[in-house]
Scaffold this motif. Structure first.
Motif, PDB file in Angstrom:
ATOM      1  N   ASP A 181     -11.272  32.051 -14.255  1.00 58.93           N
ATOM      2  CA  ASP A 181     -12.366  32.457 -15.141  1.00 58.93           C
ATOM      3  C   ASP A 181     -13.268  31.296 -15.556  1.00 58.93           C
ATOM      4  OD1 ASP A 181     -10.735  31.085 -16.907  1.00 58.93           O
ATOM      5  OD2 ASP A 181     -10.220  32.830 -18.135  1.00 58.93           O
ATOM      6  N   GLY A 182     -13.033  30.112 -15.020  1.00 56.14           N
ATOM      7  CA  GLY A 182     -13.850  28.962 -15.361  1.00 56.14           C
ATOM      8  C   GLY A 182     -13.454  28.275 -16.646  1.00 56.14           C
ATOM      9  N   VAL A 183     -12.484  28.833 -17.364  1.00 55.75           N
ATOM     10  CA  VAL A 183     -12.051  28.300 -18.657  1.00 55.75           C
ATOM     11  C   VAL A 183     -10.564  27.938 -18.635  1.00 55.75           C
ATOM     12  CG1 VAL A 183     -11.758  28.813 -21.127  1.00 55.75           C
ATOM     13  CG2 VAL A 183     -13.816  29.596 -19.908  1.00 55.75           C
ATOM     14  N   HIS A 184      -9.742  28.855 -18.126  1.00 55.94           N
ATOM     15  CA  HIS A 184      -8.300  28.647 -18.114  1.00 55.94           C
ATOM     16  C   HIS A 184      -7.835  28.056 -16.780  1.00 55.94           C
ATOM     17  CE1 HIS A 184      -8.797  31.771 -21.241  1.00 55.94           C
ATOM     18  NE2 HIS A 184      -7.802  31.125 -21.827  1.00 55.94           N
ATOM     19  N   PRO A 185      -7.026  27.013 -16.814  1.00 53.33           N
ATOM     20  CA  PRO A 185      -6.498  26.468 -15.572  1.00 53.33           C
ATOM     21  C   PRO A 185      -5.395  27.337 -14.999  1.00 53.33           C
ATOM     22  CG  PRO A 185      -5.529  25.309 -17.426  1.00 53.33           C
ATOM     23  CD  PRO A 185      -6.559  26.267 -17.989  1.00 53.33           C
ATOM     24  N   GLY A 186      -5.273  27.317 -13.679  1.00 52.73           N
ATOM     25  CA  GLY A 186      -4.100  27.900 -13.045  1.00 52.73           C
ATOM     26  C   GLY A 186      -2.990  26.855 -13.038  1.00 52.73           C
ATOM     27  N   ALA A 187      -1.962  27.098 -12.239  1.00 54.49           N
ATOM     28  CA  ALA A 187      -0.831  26.174 -12.193  1.00 54.49           C
ATOM     29  C   ALA A 187      -1.261  24.790 -11.729  1.00 54.49           C
ATOM     30  CB  ALA A 187       0.266  26.727 -11.288  1.00 54.49           C
ATOM     31  N   ALA A 188      -2.185  24.731 -10.756  1.00 49.85           N
ATOM     32  CA  ALA A 188      -2.658  23.440 -10.259  1.00 49.85           C
ATOM     33  C   ALA A 188      -3.465  22.705 -11.328  1.00 49.85           C
ATOM     34  CB  ALA A 188      -3.499  23.638  -8.998  1.00 49.85           C
ATOM     35  N   GLY A 189      -4.265  23.451 -12.078  1.00 51.30           N
ATOM     36  CA  GLY A 189      -5.021  22.841 -13.168  1.00 51.30           C
ATOM     37  C   GLY A 189      -4.107  22.344 -14.276  1.00 51.30           C
ATOM     38  N   ALA A 190      -3.079  23.122 -14.583  1.00 53.90           N
ATOM     39  CA  ALA A 190      -2.104  22.704 -15.594  1.00 53.90           C
ATOM     40  C   ALA A 190      -1.393  21.431 -15.141  1.00 53.90           C
ATOM     41  CB  ALA A 190      -1.099  23.821 -15.847  1.00 53.90           C
ATOM     42  N   ARG A 191      -1.127  21.345 -13.841  1.00 55.71           N
ATOM     43  CA  ARG A 191      -0.502  20.127 -13.312  1.00 55.71           C
ATOM     44  C   ARG A 191      -1.433  18.927 -13.453  1.00 55.71           C
ATOM     45  NH1 ARG A 191       3.809  18.597 -10.705  1.00 55.71           N
ATOM     46  NH2 ARG A 191       3.751  16.704  -9.425  1.00 55.71           N
ATOM     47  N   LEU A 192      -2.707  19.128 -13.211  1.00 52.80           N
ATOM     48  CA  LEU A 192      -3.682  18.054 -13.370  1.00 52.80           C
ATOM     49  C   LEU A 192      -3.693  17.547 -14.809  1.00 52.80           C
ATOM     50  CD1 LEU A 192      -6.065  16.355 -12.315  1.00 52.80           C
ATOM     51  CD2 LEU A 192      -7.554  18.318 -12.777  1.00 52.80           C
ATOM     52  N   ILE A 193      -3.666  18.468 -15.769  1.00 50.58           N
ATOM     53  CA  ILE A 193      -3.621  18.079 -17.184  1.00 50.58           C
ATOM     54  C   ILE A 193      -2.321  17.339 -17.481  1.00 50.58           C
ATOM     55  CG2 ILE A 193      -3.511  18.960 -19.551  1.00 50.58           C
ATOM     56  CD1 ILE A 193      -5.353  21.266 -18.609  1.00 50.58           C
ATOM     57  N   ALA A 194      -1.196  17.875 -17.009  1.00 49.66           N
ATOM     58  CA  ALA A 194       0.103  17.249 -17.251  1.00 49.66           C
ATOM     59  C   ALA A 194       0.154  15.848 -16.667  1.00 49.66           C
ATOM     60  CB  ALA A 194       1.219  18.114 -16.677  1.00 49.66           C
ATOM     61  N   GLU A 195      -0.364  15.680 -15.460  1.00 52.77           N
ATOM     62  CA  GLU A 195      -0.353  14.359 -14.821  1.00 52.77           C
ATOM     63  C   GLU A 195      -1.199  13.358 -15.604  1.00 52.77           C
ATOM     64  OE1 GLU A 195       0.267  15.570 -10.108  1.00 52.77           O
ATOM     65  OE2 GLU A 195      -1.760  15.332 -10.918  1.00 52.77           O
ATOM     66  N   THR A 196      -2.331  13.814 -16.112  1.00 53.15           N
ATOM     67  CA  THR A 196      -3.207  12.942 -16.895  1.00 53.15           C
ATOM     68  C   THR A 196      -2.517  12.512 -18.185  1.00 53.15           C
ATOM     69  OG1 THR A 196      -5.141  14.085 -15.983  1.00 53.15           O
ATOM     70  CG2 THR A 196      -5.492  12.738 -17.937  1.00 53.15           C
ATOM     71  N   VAL A 197      -1.852  13.459 -18.835  1.00 56.81           N
ATOM     72  CA  VAL A 197      -1.124  13.152 -20.063  1.00 56.81           C
ATOM     73  C   VAL A 197       0.057  12.228 -19.765  1.00 56.81           C
ATOM     74  CG1 VAL A 197       0.274  14.129 -21.931  1.00 56.81           C
ATOM     75  CG2 VAL A 197      -1.828  15.285 -21.202  1.00 56.81           C
ATOM     76  N   PHE A 198       0.787  12.517 -18.705  1.00 54.94           N
ATOM     77  CA  PHE A 198       1.943  11.703 -18.342  1.00 54.94           C
ATOM     78  C   PHE A 198       1.548  10.237 -18.119  1.00 54.94           C
ATOM     79  CE2 PHE A 198       4.597   9.930 -14.873  1.00 54.94           C
ATOM     80  CZ  PHE A 198       5.823   9.898 -15.538  1.00 54.94           C
ATOM     81  N   LYS A 199       0.459  10.032 -17.395  1.00 50.98           N
ATOM     82  CA  LYS A 199       0.012   8.660 -17.123  1.00 50.98           C
ATOM     83  C   LYS A 199      -0.366   7.936 -18.418  1.00 50.98           C
ATOM     84  CE  LYS A 199      -1.688   9.692 -12.468  1.00 50.98           C
ATOM     85  NZ  LYS A 199      -2.895   9.937 -11.623  1.00 50.98           N
ATOM     86  N   ALA A 200      -0.994   8.654 -19.328  1.00 54.82           N
ATOM     87  CA  ALA A 200      -1.370   8.046 -20.612  1.00 54.82           C
ATOM     88  C   ALA A 200      -0.132   7.679 -21.431  1.00 54.82           C
ATOM     89  CB  ALA A 200      -2.272   8.997 -21.396  1.00 54.82           C
ATOM     90  N   LEU A 201       0.836   8.587 -21.480  1.00 56.22           N
ATOM     91  CA  LEU A 201       2.061   8.311 -22.249  1.00 56.22           C
ATOM     92  C   LEU A 201       2.841   7.161 -21.624  1.00 56.22           C
ATOM     93  CD1 LEU A 201       3.358  11.903 -23.085  1.00 56.22           C
ATOM     94  CD2 LEU A 201       1.991  10.375 -24.500  1.00 56.22           C
ATOM     95  N   GLU A 202       2.906   7.114 -20.304  1.00 60.02           N
ATOM     96  CA  GLU A 202       3.594   6.021 -19.616  1.00 60.02           C
ATOM     97  C   GLU A 202       2.902   4.700 -19.912  1.00 60.02           C
ATOM     98  OE1 GLU A 202       6.483   6.071 -16.943  1.00 60.02           O
ATOM     99  OE2 GLU A 202       6.709   7.196 -18.792  1.00 60.02           O
ATOM    100  N   GLY A 203       1.583   4.690 -19.884  1.00 60.80           N
ATOM    101  CA  GLY A 203       0.844   3.486 -20.192  1.00 60.80           C
ATOM    102  C   GLY A 203       1.031   3.052 -21.641  1.00 60.80           C
ATOM    103  N   GLY A 204       1.107   4.045 -22.560  1.00 63.08           N
ATOM    104  CA  GLY A 204       1.335   3.745 -23.951  1.00 63.08           C
ATOM    105  C   GLY A 204       2.698   3.139 -24.198  1.00 63.08           C
ATOM    106  N   ARG A 205       3.695   3.585 -23.440  1.00 67.06           N
ATOM    107  CA  ARG A 205       5.041   3.034 -23.608  1.00 67.06           C
ATOM    108  C   ARG A 205       5.121   1.593 -23.115  1.00 67.06           C
ATOM    109  NH1 ARG A 205       7.680   7.897 -21.851  1.00 67.06           N
ATOM    110  NH2 ARG A 205       8.557   6.870 -20.033  1.00 67.06           N
ATOM    111  N   ARG A 206       4.328   1.288 -22.086  1.00 70.18           N
ATOM    112  CA  ARG A 206       4.372  -0.061 -21.528  1.00 70.18           C
ATOM    113  C   ARG A 206       3.594  -1.047 -22.389  1.00 70.18           C
ATOM    114  NH1 ARG A 206       3.686   2.738 -16.537  1.00 70.18           N
ATOM    115  NH2 ARG A 206       1.447   2.359 -16.611  1.00 70.18           N
ATOM    116  N   ALA A 207       2.638  -0.524 -23.181  1.00 70.06           N
ATOM    117  CA  ALA A 207       1.789  -1.404 -23.975  1.00 70.06           C
ATOM    118  C   ALA A 207       2.580  -2.104 -25.074  1.00 70.06           C
ATOM    119  CB  ALA A 207       0.644  -0.598 -24.593  1.00 70.06           C
TER     120      ALA A 207
END
Length: 207
Positions: A181-207
């Motif tokens: 619908d142009g607003v809600h992500p499917g499973a692949a979109g949810a994975r993209l969001i999760a990966e972006t968050v994961f990388k940020a949290l990993e970087g925050g832990r290393r800082a």
């Protein structure tokens, strides 16, 4: 006898995008569920997304009045991920960026004040996409409002010393991930969001 290692409690605060509405098998494919799989056993990720809710108190469905808000507070999180704004841009909910950021600030400060002392991460809302030849985004969402929000959320993160995760930028070139619908992500979109968050949290832990 060695002590049991503590588990990091992660609260995912948000709307239907966080909840995983329209995501196939959302219990395993929503962004919080996929983030749990990426982080592993040392983390306990809870999904506090609720359909149609917004950061603003004057919106038709304020997040602070939801059961999810109360539950996320009682969860005593160590990390809070806030992704709200999409429903704030909808129709009469949008009353300008100042009204939005004032209530968003109050929400972030609430989580900062919890006794568990959580790390707070502010996530910009995902990019909105138009379908086919449509000249508008579905559900009355406002693309210009989302753009204003993103700048305001970035400034607020600096002011409050919160982490910032730019989901809007991460999703900007991926309309295929929001093709329902142009607003809600499917499973692949949810994975993209999760990966972006994961990388940020990993970087925050290393800082």
């Amino acid at each position: 006898m060695s002590a049991t290692p503590s588990v990091v409690r992660v609260a995912c605060v948000g709307d239907s995008i966080t909840r995983g509405t329209f995501v196939w098998r959302r219990r395993t494919n929503s962004y919080p569920a996929q983030l749990q799989a990426m982080l592993g056993d040392g983390f306990y990720v809870r999904n506090f997304g609720v359909n149609g809710h917004a950061a603003q108190r004057a919106a038709d469905r304020p997040y602070r009045e939801s059961e999810a808000f109360a539950a996320s507070t009682a969860f005593k999180p160590d990390t809070v991920l806030i992704m709200l704004g999409t429903n704030d841009s909808r129709g009469d909910n949008w009353r300008g960026v100042e009204a939005f950021i004032s209530d968003y600030r109050e929400l972030a400060l609430h989580y900062q004040s919890l006794e568990s002392g959580p790390a707070i991460w502010l996530l910009t809302p995902p990019t909105l996409f138009r379908l086919g030849r449509s000249t508008k985004v579905r559900y009355g969402m406002n693309e210009l409002a989302i753009g204003e929000m993103c700048g305001a959320i970035e400034s607020l993160a600096r002011d409050l010393g919160c982490g910032l995760i730019d989901i809007n930028a991460a999703t900007a070139n991926h309309p295929e991930a929001f093709r329902l619908d142009g607003v809600h992500p499917g499973a692949a979109g949810a994975r993209l969001i999760a990966e972006t968050v994961f990388k940020a949290l990993e970087g925050g832990r290393r800082a």
